[in-house]
Scaffold this active site. Structure first.
Site, short mmCIF file in Angstrom:
data_model
loop_
_atom_site.label_atom_id
_atom_site.label_comp_id
_atom_site.label_asym_id
_atom_site.label_seq_id
_atom_site.Cartn_x
_atom_site.Cartn_y
_atom_site.Cartn_z
N ALA A 65 101.93 160.40 -101.00
CA ALA A 65 100.53 160.65 -101.33
C ALA A 65 99.87 161.22 -100.08
O ALA A 65 100.33 160.98 -98.95
CB ALA A 65 99.87 159.35 -101.75
N GLY A 108 104.79 158.20 -102.38
CA GLY A 108 104.47 158.75 -103.69
C GLY A 108 105.46 159.83 -104.13
O GLY A 108 105.64 160.06 -105.33
N GLU A 111 108.24 157.99 -105.59
CA GLU A 111 107.74 157.40 -106.84
C GLU A 111 107.62 158.46 -107.94
O GLU A 111 107.92 158.19 -109.11
CB GLU A 111 106.41 156.71 -106.58
CG GLU A 111 106.59 155.48 -105.69
CD GLU A 111 105.29 154.91 -105.15
OE1 GLU A 111 104.52 155.67 -104.53
OE2 GLU A 111 105.03 153.73 -105.37
N GLU A 131 105.28 153.14 -96.98
CA GLU A 131 103.87 152.74 -97.01
C GLU A 131 103.55 151.60 -96.06
O GLU A 131 102.47 151.53 -95.49
CB GLU A 131 103.45 152.34 -98.43
CG GLU A 131 103.35 153.49 -99.41
CD GLU A 131 104.65 153.84 -100.12
OE1 GLU A 131 105.74 153.43 -99.66
OE2 GLU A 131 104.57 154.54 -101.15
C1 HXC Z 1 99.24 164.09 -95.55
C2 HXC Z 1 101.12 164.86 -94.48
C3 HXC Z 1 101.92 163.87 -95.11
C4 HXC Z 1 101.27 162.97 -96.03
C5 HXC Z 1 103.19 165.04 -93.84
N1 HXC Z 1 101.95 165.55 -93.71
N2 HXC Z 1 103.20 164.01 -94.68
N3 HXC Z 1 99.80 164.96 -94.70
N4 HXC Z 1 99.93 163.12 -96.19
N5 HXC Z 1 101.93 162.04 -96.68
C6 HXC Z 1 101.52 166.69 -92.87
C7 HXC Z 1 101.50 166.31 -91.41
O1 HXC Z 1 100.29 165.64 -91.09
C8 HXC Z 1 101.59 167.66 -90.76
O2 HXC Z 1 100.32 168.28 -90.82
C9 HXC Z 1 102.53 168.43 -91.71
O3 HXC Z 1 102.48 167.72 -92.95
C10 HXC Z 1 103.96 168.43 -91.22
O4 HXC Z 1 104.35 167.10 -90.97
P1 HXC Z 1 105.02 166.62 -89.60
O5 HXC Z 1 104.80 165.17 -89.50
O6 HXC Z 1 104.55 167.47 -88.47
O7 HXC Z 1 106.55 166.97 -89.89
P2 HXC Z 1 107.83 166.25 -89.30
O8 HXC Z 1 107.64 165.96 -87.83
O9 HXC Z 1 108.98 167.09 -89.71
O10 HXC Z 1 107.92 164.82 -90.02
C11 HXC Z 1 108.17 164.77 -91.41
C12 HXC Z 1 107.85 163.35 -91.95
C13 HXC Z 1 106.41 162.97 -91.53
C14 HXC Z 1 108.85 162.34 -91.40
C15 HXC Z 1 108.00 163.39 -93.46
O11 HXC Z 1 105.53 164.02 -91.92
C16 HXC Z 1 105.91 161.72 -92.17
O12 HXC Z 1 106.27 160.59 -91.77
N6 HXC Z 1 105.03 161.83 -93.15
C17 HXC Z 1 104.37 160.72 -93.81
C18 HXC Z 1 105.34 160.04 -94.73
C19 HXC Z 1 104.67 158.84 -95.39
O13 HXC Z 1 104.27 157.89 -94.74
N7 HXC Z 1 104.55 158.90 -96.70
C20 HXC Z 1 103.91 157.85 -97.49
C21 HXC Z 1 102.50 158.20 -97.70
S1 HXC Z 1 101.61 156.91 -98.44
P3 HXC Z 1 99.65 168.91 -89.52
O14 HXC Z 1 98.30 169.32 -90.01
O15 HXC Z 1 99.64 167.85 -88.48
O16 HXC Z 1 100.55 170.06 -89.19
C22 HXC Z 1 101.99 157.00 -100.03
C23 HXC Z 1 101.28 155.99 -100.85
C24 HXC Z 1 101.92 155.89 -102.16
O17 HXC Z 1 102.71 157.82 -100.48
C25 HXC Z 1 101.24 154.88 -102.93
C26 HXC Z 1 100.52 155.45 -103.98
C27 HXC Z 1 100.69 156.87 -104.19
#
Ligand code: HXC
Length: 257
Positions: A65, A108, A111, A131
């Site tokens: 998400a 998400g 999911e 998460e």
């Molecule tokens: C918003 C996101 C994002 C996310 C990545 N980006 N994941 N933006 N929401 N979930 C953005 C980053 O901020 C970044 O933007 C760009 O995408 C590239 O990501 P990087 O982190 O620079 O890439 P990398 O170093 O290759 O790392 C990849 C990654 C990392 C390991 C996947 O991006 C990451 O950990 N993302 C979050 C994963 C996460 O926690 N997902 C769960 C979300 S909560 P900029 O602008 O900085 O370039 C969730 C809740 C679910 O899903 C419950 C209900 C839906």
């Protein structure tokens, strides 16, 4: 309808949806969700379409998400507006949906893949429910579908540690139906969808509905549901055709497809 966050195409009888927010690794925001729901509903209503494929990019199916959209959300709004409630619409689509996953399928994203009917993964796929690292827990089925699909041990491991698992581990534990080389991913998913689309559509839909029952009810109720729908199939011309084709040693032609 013009879409900004997804790319929608048809490949014969297959509806293909590509998540397309490359700058955010396909993070799932409300605009993307609205478009995805609209595209899925349109394919579901389109008599030419028999199955759908949802895919992302080589790097990410979806990295979760959208954290930036979510971070300032307050409880009262989340609760009263039923934040994430609309995602359930994906599970109400009646034709089969295959998730073709390469790269990250996190939070998400994992999911969403689990809301599809089965997952075909590239060797590069990485699944996780991170998460907990953000101070929350999964909110779109990560604690429930994952536990039912892969069992308590792996579900607890993934949800409590936030670690990722690779495609091989995901296949081993039953999350993923097939693992294929990255370059073959989309073709393999489209071919599977084409195959499904070649069968009797009412039978395909009843099969999907019945397998899903296994995750919603008791074994006795599920078996009763299966038998009743199985009986109803003898009212279909497609059953007569399928069995006549077998005994006549020819390829069946299903009218209702
Ligand atoms: C918003 C996101 C994002 C996310 C990545 N980006 N994941 N933006 N929401 N979930 C953005 C980053 O901020 C970044 O933007 C760009 O995408 C590239 O990501 P990087 O982190 O620079 O890439 P990398 O170093 O290759 O790392 C990849 C990654 C990392 C390991 C996947 O991006 C990451 O950990 N993302 C979050 C994963 C996460 O926690 N997902 C769960 C979300 S909560 P900029 O602008 O900085 O370039 C969730 C809740 C679910 O899903 C419950 C209900 C839906």
């Amino acid at each position: 309808m013009a879409y900004e966050n997804i790319i929608v195409e048809t490949r014969g009888p297959v509806g293909l949806i590509k998540l397309n927010r490359p700058q955010a690794l396909n993070a799932l925001n409300s605009a993307l969700l609205g478009e995805l729901n609209a595209a899925l509903a349109a394919f579901d209503a389109d008599g030419r379409i028999g199955a759908m494929v949802i895919t992302g990019s080589e790097k990410a199916f979806a990295a979760g998400a959208d954290i930036k959209e979510m971070q300032s959300l307050e409880f009262v709004d989340a609760y009263t507006k039923d934040f994430l409630g609309d995602w359930e619409k994906v599970t109400r689509i009646r034709k089969p949906i295959i998730a073709a996953v390469a790269g990250y399928a996190l939070g998400g994203g994992c999911e969403l893949a689990m809301m599809c009917d089965f997952i075909i993964a590239a060797k590069t796929a990485k699944f996780g429910q991170p998460e907990i690292t953000l101070g929350v827990m999964p909110g779109m089925g990560g604690t429930q579908r994952l536990a039912r699909f892969v069992g308590k041990a792996k579900a607890m491991d993934l949800c409590l540690t936030g670690r990722m698992m690779d495609a091989e581990e995901a296949e081993r534990c039953g999350l993923v139906a097939r693992v294929v080389p990255g370059q073959d991913l989309l073709e393999e998913a489209i071919q599977a969808a084409e195959k499904i689309a070649s069968f009797s559509q009412p039978v395909v839909m009843m099969t999907k509905e019945t397998v899903n029952r296994a995750y919603e009810t008791t074994l006795a109720e599920g078996l009763r549901f299966e038998r009743r729908l199985f009986h109803s199939m003898f009212a279909l011309e497609d059953q007569k055709e399928g069995m006549a084709a077998f005994t006549g040693k020819r390829t069946p032609y299903f009218k209702n497809r």
